[in-house]
Design a protein around this motif. Structure first.
Motif, PDB file in Angstrom:
ATOM      1  N   PRO A  57      19.611  11.696   7.549  1.00  0.00           N
ATOM      2  CA  PRO A  57      18.686  10.666   7.079  1.00  0.00           C
ATOM      3  C   PRO A  57      17.325  11.222   6.687  1.00  0.00           C
ATOM      4  O   PRO A  57      16.832  12.180   7.292  1.00  0.00           O
ATOM      5  CB  PRO A  57      18.568   9.731   8.282  1.00  0.00           C
ATOM      6  N   VAL A  58      16.747  10.621   5.675  1.00  0.00           N
ATOM      7  CA  VAL A  58      15.369  10.903   5.317  1.00  0.00           C
ATOM      8  C   VAL A  58      14.490   9.992   6.164  1.00  0.00           C
ATOM      9  O   VAL A  58      14.723   8.779   6.231  1.00  0.00           O
ATOM     10  CB  VAL A  58      15.119  10.639   3.819  1.00  0.00           C
ATOM     11  N   LEU A  59      13.517  10.559   6.844  1.00  0.00           N
ATOM     12  CA  LEU A  59      12.645   9.778   7.713  1.00  0.00           C
ATOM     13  C   LEU A  59      11.445   9.280   6.924  1.00  0.00           C
ATOM     14  O   LEU A  59      10.782  10.056   6.234  1.00  0.00           O
ATOM     15  CB  LEU A  59      12.201  10.613   8.914  1.00  0.00           C
ATOM     16  N   ASP A  60      11.187   7.987   7.026  1.00  0.00           N
ATOM     17  CA  ASP A  60      10.101   7.371   6.269  1.00  0.00           C
ATOM     18  C   ASP A  60       9.216   6.562   7.217  1.00  0.00           C
ATOM     19  O   ASP A  60       9.665   5.592   7.831  1.00  0.00           O
ATOM     20  CB  ASP A  60      10.672   6.468   5.181  1.00  0.00           C
ATOM     21  N   GLU A  61       7.958   6.950   7.311  1.00  0.00           N
ATOM     22  CA  GLU A  61       7.007   6.244   8.180  1.00  0.00           C
ATOM     23  C   GLU A  61       6.819   4.794   7.746  1.00  0.00           C
ATOM     24  O   GLU A  61       6.403   3.954   8.551  1.00  0.00           O
ATOM     25  CB  GLU A  61       5.651   6.966   8.158  1.00  0.00           C
ATOM     26  N   GLY A  62       7.132   4.483   6.495  1.00  0.00           N
ATOM     27  CA  GLY A  62       7.010   3.111   6.035  1.00  0.00           C
ATOM     28  C   GLY A  62       7.922   2.151   6.764  1.00  0.00           C
ATOM     29  O   GLY A  62       7.669   0.940   6.793  1.00  0.00           O
ATOM     30  N   LEU A  63       8.984   2.686   7.377  1.00  0.00           N
ATOM     31  CA  LEU A  63       9.950   1.853   8.088  1.00  0.00           C
ATOM     32  C   LEU A  63       9.736   1.868   9.602  1.00  0.00           C
ATOM     33  O   LEU A  63      10.524   1.273  10.337  1.00  0.00           O
ATOM     34  CB  LEU A  63      11.379   2.313   7.772  1.00  0.00           C
ATOM     35  N   THR A  64       8.701   2.544  10.065  1.00  0.00           N
ATOM     36  CA  THR A  64       8.483   2.625  11.505  1.00  0.00           C
ATOM     37  C   THR A  64       8.083   1.266  12.073  1.00  0.00           C
ATOM     38  O   THR A  64       7.725   0.335  11.336  1.00  0.00           O
ATOM     39  CB  THR A  64       7.434   3.696  11.853  1.00  0.00           C
ATOM     40  N   GLU A  65       8.165   1.157  13.385  1.00  0.00           N
ATOM     41  CA  GLU A  65       7.852  -0.103  14.061  1.00  0.00           C
ATOM     42  C   GLU A  65       6.404  -0.514  13.816  1.00  0.00           C
ATOM     43  O   GLU A  65       5.536   0.318  13.534  1.00  0.00           O
ATOM     44  CB  GLU A  65       8.099   0.075  15.567  1.00  0.00           C
ATOM     45  N   CYS A  66       6.166  -1.808  13.922  1.00  0.00           N
ATOM     46  CA  CYS A  66       4.795  -2.306  13.843  1.00  0.00           C
ATOM     47  C   CYS A  66       3.965  -1.649  14.950  1.00  0.00           C
ATOM     48  O   CYS A  66       4.452  -1.426  16.063  1.00  0.00           O
ATOM     49  CB  CYS A  66       4.791  -3.828  14.012  1.00  0.00           C
ATOM     50  N   GLY A  67       2.735  -1.349  14.650  1.00  0.00           N
ATOM     51  CA  GLY A  67       1.848  -0.774  15.659  1.00  0.00           C
ATOM     52  C   GLY A  67       1.274  -1.879  16.531  1.00  0.00           C
ATOM     53  O   GLY A  67       0.263  -2.507  16.175  1.00  0.00           O
ATOM     54  N   TYR A  68       1.911  -2.115  17.672  1.00  0.00           N
ATOM     55  CA  TYR A  68       1.495  -3.216  18.536  1.00  0.00           C
ATOM     56  C   TYR A  68       0.304  -2.874  19.422  1.00  0.00           C
ATOM     57  O   TYR A  68      -0.162  -3.716  20.202  1.00  0.00           O
ATOM     58  CB  TYR A  68       2.671  -3.661  19.417  1.00  0.00           C
ATOM     59  N   GLY A  69      -0.181  -1.651  19.336  1.00  0.00           N
ATOM     60  CA  GLY A  69      -1.388  -1.284  20.055  1.00  0.00           C
ATOM     61  C   GLY A  69      -1.281  -1.504  21.560  1.00  0.00           C
ATOM     62  O   GLY A  69      -0.342  -1.045  22.207  1.00  0.00           O
ATOM     63  N   LEU A  95      21.598   2.862   2.818  1.00  0.00           N
ATOM     64  CA  LEU A  95      21.310   2.287   4.128  1.00  0.00           C
ATOM     65  C   LEU A  95      19.915   2.678   4.592  1.00  0.00           C
ATOM     66  O   LEU A  95      19.495   3.827   4.425  1.00  0.00           O
ATOM     67  CB  LEU A  95      22.356   2.749   5.140  1.00  0.00           C
ATOM     68  N   ALA A  96      19.219   1.707   5.179  1.00  0.00           N
ATOM     69  CA  ALA A  96      17.905   1.961   5.784  1.00  0.00           C
ATOM     70  C   ALA A  96      17.923   1.423   7.205  1.00  0.00           C
ATOM     71  O   ALA A  96      18.247   0.253   7.426  1.00  0.00           O
ATOM     72  CB  ALA A  96      16.795   1.291   4.978  1.00  0.00           C
ATOM     73  N   CYS A  97      17.598   2.263   8.166  1.00  0.00           N
ATOM     74  CA  CYS A  97      17.602   1.866   9.573  1.00  0.00           C
ATOM     75  C   CYS A  97      16.171   1.636  10.047  1.00  0.00           C
ATOM     76  O   CYS A  97      15.309   2.518   9.905  1.00  0.00           O
ATOM     77  CB  CYS A  97      18.280   2.939  10.426  1.00  0.00           C
ATOM     78  N   GLY A  98      15.938   0.463  10.600  1.00  0.00           N
ATOM     79  CA  GLY A  98      14.585   0.143  11.032  1.00  0.00           C
ATOM     80  C   GLY A  98      14.575  -0.773  12.240  1.00  0.00           C
ATOM     81  O   GLY A  98      15.499  -0.792  13.045  1.00  0.00           O
ATOM     82  N   HIS A  99      13.516  -1.580  12.330  1.00  0.00           N
ATOM     83  CA  HIS A  99      13.217  -2.365  13.525  1.00  0.00           C
ATOM     84  C   HIS A  99      13.216  -3.855  13.217  1.00  0.00           C
ATOM     85  O   HIS A  99      13.104  -4.266  12.056  1.00  0.00           O
ATOM     86  CB  HIS A  99      11.863  -1.925  14.080  1.00  0.00           C
ATOM     87  N   GLY A 100      13.309  -4.665  14.268  1.00  0.00           N
ATOM     88  CA  GLY A 100      13.463  -6.097  14.090  1.00  0.00           C
ATOM     89  C   GLY A 100      12.390  -6.743  13.232  1.00  0.00           C
ATOM     90  O   GLY A 100      12.692  -7.399  12.221  1.00  0.00           O
ATOM     91  N   ASP A 101      11.129  -6.606  13.597  1.00  0.00           N
ATOM     92  CA  ASP A 101      10.068  -7.258  12.834  1.00  0.00           C
ATOM     93  C   ASP A 101       9.932  -6.659  11.433  1.00  0.00           C
ATOM     94  O   ASP A 101       9.606  -7.373  10.480  1.00  0.00           O
ATOM     95  CB  ASP A 101       8.733  -7.153  13.582  1.00  0.00           C
ATOM     96  N   VAL A 102      10.192  -5.384  11.308  1.00  0.00           N
ATOM     97  CA  VAL A 102      10.135  -4.733  10.002  1.00  0.00           C
ATOM     98  C   VAL A 102      11.196  -5.319   9.076  1.00  0.00           C
ATOM     99  O   VAL A 102      10.924  -5.673   7.923  1.00  0.00           O
ATOM    100  CB  VAL A 102      10.323  -3.206  10.154  1.00  0.00           C
TER     101      VAL A 102
END
Length: 230
Positions: free
Chosen positions: A72-84, A147-154
């Motif tokens: 897979p190519v890793l893309d920061e655009g698909l990372t989880e929301c920054g919940y701080g 295919l793009a693998c990411g997170h729920g809110d994303v």
């Protein structure tokens, strides 16, 4: 245009314990690994033109099980929301915060303390998916599937954009662990051709909640939650 399969990572230890994982290096639990392995059977025989993933380990683990042998190519655009400051805290505790109701009803206005705004998360995720889709279409043709693998809110934010919904409506969308949502972008409009598909009906069984939580059952789980029955 090509068709993108949005795969949410499998269940994690944080999902199971009711914590907000955020960008912490939280890994799949046994259930999550089993869910990701079952995705492999659902994808069997489907030629994927590319596999793109959030860089977080739970997504990389999911891809490794769901698409064995893929790089897979890793893309920061698909990372989880920054919940701080919300990261790592129990969802039950977060539900008592004043910001929780804003997340539920007006997410476009939310900026997490020492974190990211939900609007910024949505914008960079949508940009990442649309850019990859255009690139893959140009290189592999309009019949390509990727295919793009990411997170729920994303994923929910990407789906809301595809449906033409304001971000304030995205909590009406569900993206369960290891679910697949398919979107086909065209010159005129996107088409959502699959939504939260898990390949079985057990996930439709709502999770058990006690009387104290019953009043809040209409709230969406920040981060996507653990899904229903497994």
């Amino acid at each position: 245009m090509a068709t993108v399969l949005l795969l949410r990572h499998g269940r994690t230890t944080a999902n199971a314990s009711g914590e907000l994982a955020g960008r912490r290096p939280v890994e799949l639990d046994d259930t999550g690994r089993a869910q990701a392995s079952r995705v492999a059977a659902r994808l069997d025989g489907l030629p994927l033109a590319a596999v793109v993933s959030s860089p977080l380990i739970r997504c990389r683990q999911t891809v490794g099980l769901a698409v064995p042998g893929a790089e897979p190519v890793l893309d920061e655009g698909l990372t989880e929301c920054g919940y701080g400051d919300w990261e790592g805290r129990p969802l039950k505790e977060l539900a008592q915060e004043p910001l929780w109701q804003v997340v539920q009803h007006h997410p476009s206005a939310v900026v997490f303390p020492n974190g990211e705004s939900m609007a910024a998360m949505s914008a960079r995720a949508v940009e990442a998916i649309r850019s990859w889709d255009a690139k893959i279409t140009a290189e592999h043709g309009a019949d390509a599937v990727w295919l793009a693998c990411g997170h729920g809110d994303v994923i929910k934010a990407i789906v809301a954009d595809a449906l033409g919904l304001h971000l304030d409506q995205f909590q009406r969308i569900v993206a369960d662990p290891a679910s697949i949502t398919a979107i086909r972008y065209t010159a005129g409009r996107p088409f959502v051709v699959r939504l939260n598909e898990t390949g079985e009906l057990g996930s439709l069984v709502p999770p058990k909640i006690d009387g104290r939580e019953r009043a809040a059952e209409s709230d969406a789980a920040v981060g996507g939650g653990a899904g229903g029955g497994v």
